[in-house]
Motif scaffolding. Structure first.
Motif, mmCIF file in Angstrom:
data_model
loop_
_atom_site.group_PDB
_atom_site.id
_atom_site.type_symbol
_atom_site.label_atom_id
_atom_site.label_comp_id
_atom_site.label_asym_id
_atom_site.label_seq_id
_atom_site.Cartn_x
_atom_site.Cartn_y
_atom_site.Cartn_z
ATOM 1 N N TYR A 140 -75.736 -48.728 96.625
ATOM 2 C CA TYR A 140 -76.699 -47.928 95.857
ATOM 3 C C TYR A 140 -77.392 -46.972 96.832
ATOM 4 O O TYR A 140 -78.530 -47.204 97.262
ATOM 5 C CB TYR A 140 -77.724 -48.833 95.158
ATOM 6 N N TYR B 255 -83.271 -44.809 92.958
ATOM 7 C CA TYR B 255 -82.587 -45.648 91.970
ATOM 8 C C TYR B 255 -82.510 -47.087 92.453
ATOM 9 O O TYR B 255 -82.757 -48.042 91.692
ATOM 10 C CB TYR B 255 -81.190 -45.093 91.702
ATOM 11 N N GLU C 92 -76.570 -53.198 83.090
ATOM 12 C CA GLU C 92 -75.680 -52.165 83.646
ATOM 13 C C GLU C 92 -76.332 -51.496 84.852
ATOM 14 O O GLU C 92 -77.460 -50.979 84.765
ATOM 15 C CB GLU C 92 -75.353 -51.120 82.583
ATOM 16 N N TRP C 93 -75.597 -51.543 85.978
ATOM 17 C CA TRP C 93 -76.023 -50.890 87.228
ATOM 18 C C TRP C 93 -75.005 -49.796 87.560
ATOM 19 O O TRP C 93 -73.804 -49.979 87.373
ATOM 20 C CB TRP C 93 -76.052 -51.905 88.379
ATOM 21 N N GLU C 94 -75.495 -48.647 88.083
ATOM 22 C CA GLU C 94 -74.621 -47.550 88.524
ATOM 23 C C GLU C 94 -74.308 -47.771 89.995
ATOM 24 O O GLU C 94 -75.144 -47.532 90.868
ATOM 25 C CB GLU C 94 -75.303 -46.188 88.318
ATOM 26 N N THR D 203 -72.106 -47.124 93.477
ATOM 27 C CA THR D 203 -71.339 -46.098 94.193
ATOM 28 C C THR D 203 -70.238 -46.765 95.004
ATOM 29 O O THR D 203 -70.511 -47.648 95.826
ATOM 30 C CB THR D 203 -72.242 -45.274 95.122
ATOM 31 N N VAL E 283 -68.905 -43.020 91.165
ATOM 32 C CA VAL E 283 -69.930 -43.908 90.634
ATOM 33 C C VAL E 283 -69.356 -44.645 89.435
ATOM 34 O O VAL E 283 -68.817 -44.019 88.509
ATOM 35 C CB VAL E 283 -71.196 -43.121 90.235
ATOM 36 N N LYS E 284 -69.458 -45.982 89.443
ATOM 37 C CA LYS E 284 -68.954 -46.795 88.355
ATOM 38 C C LYS E 284 -70.094 -47.622 87.761
ATOM 39 O O LYS E 284 -71.043 -47.985 88.460
ATOM 40 C CB LYS E 284 -67.841 -47.724 88.827
ATOM 41 N N THR E 285 -69.971 -47.890 86.482
ATOM 42 C CA THR E 285 -70.977 -48.682 85.769
ATOM 43 C C THR E 285 -70.509 -50.133 85.708
ATOM 44 O O THR E 285 -69.407 -50.416 85.218
ATOM 45 C CB THR E 285 -71.201 -48.136 84.361
ATOM 46 N N THR F 264 -66.937 -48.969 83.266
ATOM 47 C CA THR F 264 -66.907 -47.507 83.422
ATOM 48 C C THR F 264 -66.042 -46.870 82.349
ATOM 49 O O THR F 264 -66.436 -45.862 81.726
ATOM 50 C CB THR F 264 -66.369 -47.148 84.813
ATOM 51 N N LYS G 32 -67.815 -46.822 79.034
ATOM 52 C CA LYS G 32 -68.890 -45.826 78.984
ATOM 53 C C LYS G 32 -68.321 -44.426 78.851
ATOM 54 O O LYS G 32 -68.847 -43.586 78.101
ATOM 55 C CB LYS G 32 -69.738 -45.920 80.260
#
Length: 906
Positions: free
Chosen positions: A150, A155, A174-176, A178, A184-186, A211, A214
């Motif tokens: 992250y 964030y 849900e976390w974004e 890297t 960037v994946k969810t 990802t 989404k």
């Protein structure tokens, strides 16, 4: 099922082993107590029963304590060893269980991570590695692991703070995240560590990469927005009165849908000039107050049109002069600019431009939506242009009909109503507008002799639903007659009934007049053709007569069937027929014996296959005798190059072959005679040498004797002796020349590369070192030599050396009265020459020059035997070469010779 059974057995065995280890001390004590009690109570009885001898019984009783200790030791050892084996098996199965659990956690299809007491990652399974691209070595124990995953500090801090509030009891958060490649994946994390704590793990969670889900949801949302906007644009287009008015509302709708305050549409004509331009009211002006014709710059639109690619520009204040667009964006205070090509049928007809005063993130789905929108606007524009082009085509069609004087008509069959244009009225002889168009008005103009077949053609076309066409005459009021062609097509309803027939009429009077002239010309040509056919028939007969008189055998053979298409009488006679008529149409197998026919067929097939002329000499034995032929077989080809037949010509060379054989026999005889002559001349030369040496020796002895005695005082006697000595010397030279000439004819050739420059240098050196020779080139009057660039030739070095010795000796001798340079060189074609500027001779005597013992000057003028040039000619001929001479009196002589490629052998 088998694996479950084995696993169950292993678990049961493990339980038993654990219970055995638990009760091990009690078992050992019990076993020891039982053995001791049994031994104390029953040892004497057992010994008395087993041992009957008193002495032996006494001995066993004395050692029974030792036996007790031994037995108990063995029992305790066995029990301990079994317990130790069970302990080892239990440890091994525990390790296997732990390894299976580790493999399950590492390879399960969801992400698993855990933090230890130091807040460092302690678990990072394979799914975590696959999703993020970071290996376990990079994450586990790394204090900066959260920073890697992250990287955006705000964030990360926000999510960690929220995590602290929520605790370790949440699902699908849900976390974004890297990844290592920057993407960037969810990830949806579920953490229930508070409910199910694990020793050594401060917290642990399971994550799922969502990802794709989404992105699918985002794409669906974009698709709904795109459909809604296109629906609104469709409604605007249907309600608008013109394309320009529609675009005025469309740019507002696009601005509202995209939140871009500046939207513009450019349309181009065929020359890519701006035809329509509409934009929102927010389009800015340049700083000088002048309006702009396009949203930002013509250069941007031109780039999009030329490349066919969308243009997305974001103004960067740090690089204001990166290129022209950036400078203009800065002047207009625009941060984001998008220019999309409007494409229909792979042709760009305009551009859709959007601009925003702020830096706006433009994702791929948004840009794809803009592309679809631009293409939809292009379709609307193309449809409007198509309607305009259709109206223009109608005008052009009407103009074409007028210019070509083509009449059009529309006949409503059921109502029997007719509509025609002005050209149709004129073609019928009416003034447009004076007569009401009708079927009867047209019928009244048609020639009476033609009306029946015209109406029959109409009826037939309607009955068969075919196109109608008829040629007929119309009569004008002034009795003028014109030819008309009418063409039409019926229009039918769903039941097959004709509603209308539409068509055109065209004046073909000029064509009909031309056809009449052509018909007259055809009649004339037919008469001329009859005359020509008679002439051709006559010439053909003459040609056949000529071919029949030729001494050759002429024939034409067809490819597929091997039939004789043509032949002369001589060839028919060879095939066993009386004349050509009997042979034409027959195959070669019907005319010749099988073996001979097969040979002819193979030769013909070679010509048909290769398409090339075949030339050969052959001999055949037939019932008529043995013949020798010189034959040509030539392929006959169609315009496309295909061979369809061959024409052959065979000449009877039987007599020529016989003559050749006779000549060959005569040549053999002559060669034998020449060999005998050479042998004879060689023998005679050797036989003459002995008497000649005697004469020369005795004359010299006689001179010396007379001189000694003082009797050689008579001048006449001295003269006679000198004549005898000179004559014997000359005779010796003649014999030497004759021997040399004989050797040249009999010498074995040694064909090797010979450097003529080196050879001539050796000859000159040889001549310069013989001062006693009459042709010595030393002294004050030494002759100069000019030696050119001579080639390397293939021949006999010794014989070629003799050629240059004789030619140079000859040149030196005849240059003595007027010494001048002697030139030895070569021409471009390889011809070699020796040129002097001596006394020369008349060319009329040139044919005598190469004969043996032939001289053009007296011996008193120039010494010699007259055989040197004969030797030269013989050597050049041995090299398959030629020699010739050019000369003029007092101007010199030039000898030319050229050698062949392959010297001959004797």
């Amino acid at each position: 099922m088998h694996d479950e059974s084995v696993h169950f057995k292993r678990r049961r065995s493990t339980g038993l082993q654990h219970r055995s280890l638990t009760w091990l001390p009690l078992k050992l004590a019990s076993a020891y107590f039982i053995i001791a009690a049994l031994w104390i109570l029953g040892s004497d009885f057992w010994l008395g029963t087993l041992v009957s001898h008193p002495d032996s019984l006494t001995s066993f009783q004395s050692i029974k304590g030792l036996l007790f200790v031994s037995v108990t030791t063995l029992v305790l050892y066995g029990l301990s060893r079994r317990s130790l084996r069970l302990q080892q098996q239990a440890d091994m199965m525990l390790r296997e269980s732990e390894e299976r659990l580790r493999l399950i956690l590492q390879n399960m299809p969801v992400m698993l991570s855990a933090f230890d007491d130091q807040n460092n990652m302690s678990i990072w399974n394979h799914e975590c590695e696959r999703v993020t691209g970071y290996s376990a070595a990079e994450i586990i124990g790394n204090p900066q692991a959260m920073t890697l995953l992250y990287p955006e500090a705000t964030y990360r801090q926000q999510m960690v703070a929220t995590w602290a509030k929520r605790g370790n009891n949440y699902r699908d958060w849900e976390w974004e995240m890297t990844c290592s490649d920057g993407n960037v994946k969810t990830v949806a994390w579920s953490n229930i560590a508070d409910c199910f704590p694990v020793p050594g793990w401060l917290s642990w969670g399971i994550g799922v990469d969502v990802t794709d889900r989404k992105q699918t949801e985002a794409a669906l949302h974009a698709r709904n927005r795109e459909v809604l906007t296109l629906h609104k644009i469709s409604e605007i287009t249907l309600k608008a009165q013109s394309l320009k008015a529609a675009f005025q509302d469309i740019v507002k709708e696009i601005s509202a849908a995209t939140a871009f305050p500046i939207v513009a549409i450019e349309l181009y004509d065929a020359a890519r000039q701006v035809m329509v331009f509409e934009g929102t009211e927010g389009i800015p002006l340049l700083p000088d107050g002048k309006p702009i014709e396009v949203p930002v710059t013509q250069a941007s639109s031109r780039t999009v049109v030329e490349t066919g690619q969308m243009l997305v520009e974001t103004y960067n204040p740090q690089e204001p002069n990166k290129f022209d667009t950036h400078r203009l964006l800065g002047q207009l205070e625009i941060k984001t600019f998008i220019c999309v090509p409007m494409t229909v049928n792979q042709t760009i007809i305009g551009v859709l431009s959007l601009a925003h005063p702020e830096a706006v993130s433009t994702k791929d789905d948004f840009l794809q939506w803009l592309t679809s929108l631009a293409n939809y606007l292009a379709v609307l524009t193309d449809r409007q242009r198509t309607e305009i082009a259709l109206r223009e085509n109608e005008e052009f069609f009407k103009l074409a009909l007028d210019f070509n004087r083509i009449g059009s008509w529309d006949w409503h069959v059921a109502r029997n109503e007719v509509i025609w244009n002005d050209n149709h009225a004129r073609l019928l002889g009416f003034v447009p507008g004076e007569v009401q168009a009708s079927y009867q008005a047209w019928r009244n103009r048609v020639h009476p002799d033609d009306i029946s077949h015209v109406e029959e053609a109409l009826t037939q076309a309607l009955a068969t639903r075919a196109d109608y066409e008829a040629e007929y005459r119309v009569i004008y009021p002034n009795e003028d007659c014109r030819w008309i062609v009418g063409r039409g097509r019926g229009l039918y309803d769903a039941s097959g009934q004709v509603n209308r027939m539409i068509g055109v009429v065209l004046d073909i009077t000029d064509r009909k007049q031309a056809e009449q002239k052509i018909q007259q010309l055809n009649q004339t040509l037919e008469q001329q053709n009859l005359v020509l056919e008679a002439l051709v028939e006559q010439r053909t007969a003459e040609l056949v007569t000529f071919i029949n008189t030729l001494p050759d055998y002429i024939f034409v053979i067809e490819r597929d069937t091997m039939q004789t298409l043509f032949c002369n009488d001589r060839n028919a006679w060879l095939g066993g027929c009386e004349n050509q008529n009997q042979m034409v149409g027959k195959t070669i197998f019907e005319c010749y014996e099988p073996e001979l026919a097969t040979t002819f067929a193979e030769q013909n097939q070679r010509v048909f296959t290769s398409g090339e002329t075949l030339h050969f000499q052959e001999h055949y034995t037939t019932s008529l005798g043995t013949f020798y032929f010189d034959t040509y077989k030539i392929p006959l080809k169609k315009p496309n190059g295909e061979v369809y037949a061959l024409i052959g010509s065979s000449r009877d060379i039987t007599e020529l072959v016989a003559a050749r054989q006779a000549l060959s026999d005569r040549t053999v005889e002559l060669e034998s005679v020449n060999r005998e002559l050479e042998s004879f001349s060689y023998s005679v030369s050797h036989d003459l040498r002995a008497p000649l040496r005697h004469i020369s020796g005795f004359v010299a002895a006689l001179r010396d004797r007379l001189l000694q005695n003082g009797h050689l005082t008579d001048p006449t006697a001295i003269h006679y002796l000198q004549i005898l000595q000179d004559s014997s010397h000359q005779m010796g030279l003649l014999i030497d020349g004759l021997l040399t000439l004989s050797r040249v004819g009999r010498r074995q050739m040694a064909a090797i590369p010979v450097n003529l420059n080196q050879l001539v240098a050796n000859v000159l050196a040889q001549l310069s070192h013989h001062p006693a020779s009459d042709t010595a080139i030393t002294g004050n009057d030494a002759i100069q030599f000019i030696i050119g660039d001579l080639p390397t030739v293939k021949g006999d070095a010794t014989l070629l050396h003799q050629v240059f010795v004789n030619l140079l000796d000859n040149a030196i001798k005849f240059s003595r009265p007027h010494p001048a340079p002697i030139e030895v060189a070569a021409l471009a074609d390889g011809t070699i020459f020796v040129r002097d500027r001596g006394v020369g001779f008349q060319m009329e005597y040139a044919d005598q020059l190469f004969g043996a013992f032939q001289r053009l000057h007296s011996r008193s003028e120039f010494e010699g035997t007259g055989i040197g040039l004969a030797i030269v000619q013989r050597i050049i001929h041995r090299h398959n070469g030629t020699i010739w001479v050019e000369s003029q009196p007092d101007q010199g002589t030039t000898f030319y010779f050229k050698l062949g490629d392959h010297p001959s052998t004797p």
